[in-house]
Scaffold this active site. Sequence first.
Site, PDB file in Angstrom:
ATOM      1  N   GLY A   7     -17.993 -33.147  31.169  1.00  0.00           N
ATOM      2  CA  GLY A   7     -18.403 -34.408  31.817  1.00  0.00           C
ATOM      3  C   GLY A   7     -19.815 -34.728  31.350  1.00  0.00           C
ATOM      4  N   HIS A 173     -21.066 -29.935  51.746  1.00  0.00           N
ATOM      5  CA  HIS A 173     -21.918 -30.883  51.008  1.00  0.00           C
ATOM      6  C   HIS A 173     -21.359 -32.277  51.313  1.00  0.00           C
ATOM      7  CE1 HIS A 173     -24.443 -32.565  47.955  1.00  0.00           C
ATOM      8  NE2 HIS A 173     -23.446 -32.942  47.203  1.00  0.00           N
TER       9      HIS A 173
HETATM   10  N1  APR Z   1     -12.605 -34.258  30.994  1.00  0.00           N
HETATM   11  C1  APR Z   1     -13.884 -34.448  30.625  1.00  0.00           C
HETATM   12  N2  APR Z   1     -14.657 -35.444  31.127  1.00  0.00           N
HETATM   13  C2  APR Z   1     -14.103 -36.258  32.013  1.00  0.00           C
HETATM   14  C3  APR Z   1     -12.770 -36.110  32.469  1.00  0.00           C
HETATM   15  C4  APR Z   1     -12.008 -35.064  31.917  1.00  0.00           C
HETATM   16  N3  APR Z   1     -10.740 -34.841  32.266  1.00  0.00           N
HETATM   17  N4  APR Z   1     -12.524 -37.093  33.373  1.00  0.00           N
HETATM   18  C5  APR Z   1     -13.656 -37.801  33.515  1.00  0.00           C
HETATM   19  N5  APR Z   1     -14.616 -37.316  32.691  1.00  0.00           N
HETATM   20  C6  APR Z   1     -15.984 -37.764  32.483  1.00  0.00           C
HETATM   21  C7  APR Z   1     -16.136 -39.279  32.449  1.00  0.00           C
HETATM   22  O1  APR Z   1     -15.728 -39.819  31.188  1.00  0.00           O
HETATM   23  C8  APR Z   1     -17.626 -39.464  32.723  1.00  0.00           C
HETATM   24  O2  APR Z   1     -18.377 -39.551  31.520  1.00  0.00           O
HETATM   25  O3  APR Z   1     -16.825 -37.394  33.585  1.00  0.00           O
HETATM   26  C9  APR Z   1     -18.014 -38.177  33.472  1.00  0.00           C
HETATM   27  C10 APR Z   1     -18.570 -38.446  34.861  1.00  0.00           C
HETATM   28  O4  APR Z   1     -19.793 -39.070  34.710  1.00  0.00           O
HETATM   29  P1  APR Z   1     -20.354 -40.225  35.700  1.00  0.00           P
HETATM   30  O5  APR Z   1     -19.275 -41.218  35.956  1.00  0.00           O
HETATM   31  O6  APR Z   1     -21.656 -40.677  35.129  1.00  0.00           O
HETATM   32  O7  APR Z   1     -20.577 -39.454  37.067  1.00  0.00           O
HETATM   33  P2  APR Z   1     -21.834 -38.551  37.478  1.00  0.00           P
HETATM   34  O8  APR Z   1     -22.836 -39.360  38.161  1.00  0.00           O
HETATM   35  O9  APR Z   1     -22.251 -37.720  36.324  1.00  0.00           O
HETATM   36  O10 APR Z   1     -21.154 -37.623  38.584  1.00  0.00           O
HETATM   37  C11 APR Z   1     -20.151 -36.680  38.222  1.00  0.00           C
HETATM   38  O11 APR Z   1     -20.742 -35.182  39.974  1.00  0.00           O
HETATM   39  O12 APR Z   1     -22.308 -35.426  41.662  1.00  0.00           O
HETATM   40  C12 APR Z   1     -20.949 -35.491  41.334  1.00  0.00           C
HETATM   41  O13 APR Z   1     -20.026 -37.185  42.829  1.00  0.00           O
HETATM   42  C13 APR Z   1     -20.392 -36.900  41.514  1.00  0.00           C
HETATM   43  O14 APR Z   1     -18.078 -36.298  41.240  1.00  0.00           O
HETATM   44  C14 APR Z   1     -19.201 -36.868  40.588  1.00  0.00           C
HETATM   45  C15 APR Z   1     -19.668 -35.946  39.453  1.00  0.00           C
END
Ligand code: APR
Length: 306
Positions: A7, A173
């Site tokens: 991610g 959390h």
């Molecule tokens: N494999 C890899 N990456 C993925 C997958 C997957 N199967 N599904 C989604 N993603 C990626 C998305 O493409 C995106 O770039 O996960 C990333 C999430 O990033 P953001 O939308 O910017 O979210 P972020 O603010 O980083 O938060 C991520 O952490 O704090 C927690 O609540 C928040 O659940 C959320 C997570």
Amino acid sequence: MKISIIGAGNVGALSAMRIAQYSLGDIFLVDIAKGLSEGKALDLADAQAVLGIDYNIRGSDDINSIIDSDIIVVTAGLARKPGMTREELLAKNSRILKDVCLNIKKLASQAIVIVVTNPLDLMTYLALKVTGFDKNKVLGMGSSLDSSRFANLIAQELKLPASSVETMVIGAHGEGMLPLARHTRIKGVNLEEFLSDEKMEELTKRTVARGAEIVALLGSGSAFFAPSAAVAQMVKAIAKDEKKTLGACAPLNGEYGIKDICLGVPCRIGREGIEKIIELDLTDKEKTELSHSADSIRSLLKQLSF
Ligand code: APR
């Protein structure tokens, strides 16, 4: 040391930056979105000469690049939208987590897994069950972030540096978190010496609502500066075998009288992951509140399938 971050969104990319600046190991950034992690990895690599720090970071949309990782940070999933609770993310993020964790099990069976995706306590439990890893090797980042938020609010109220406040937030959390005013010290002096009960109650409520406050102000997405700082602190404690006490979402097996769920508690973190769960001395009222927090997680667990 190989550290993978699955991610490469806000939390993942900033965690990569902080881990790189701590010089903790080789970093692999993975995201399902084509080009995203490669682009961010190139951008981060370009900062080395300016920073005067050398590190190795690579990005890929191929999950196979996590192979043989020592530490894996999971931030893949959706972030909260305004008005949305962490629990509402459950259905969508549990599908993503299950898929990611099956890959972790297949490709990096020795890894220590730090879950960041919300709803955190449920996603940490899912990761534990899907990987089948030992319970010291799967932990969630939540309590240390909540503790840092509580410390900041106390410091602002008392006009003191946030770093002088030592505190602990336990429990879920989410809405059920338990900021422990009674276990808060400023340079060794208990918080009760500085603040009235009413003020402590107000700061406790603001800590619980802090994540939602940020989500509402951002308009899109959720917090990432403080969360990534807490992730990097956890990775550092493991990579450098610091044996540091941090709030972490840990699988409980009778500690605090709670079993078979993951919940935020103080843990000693080192090269083996969770090396010890520390049982604080709680009052009857705090014990009851923690048990309610556990019940709320337990009832949502029924919605998960493994
Ligand atoms: N494999 C890899 N990456 C993925 C997958 C997957 N199967 N599904 C989604 N993603 C990626 C998305 O493409 C995106 O770039 O996960 C990333 C999430 O990033 P953001 O939308 O910017 O979210 P972020 O603010 O980083 O938060 C991520 O952490 O704090 C927690 O609540 C928040 O659940 C959320 C997570």
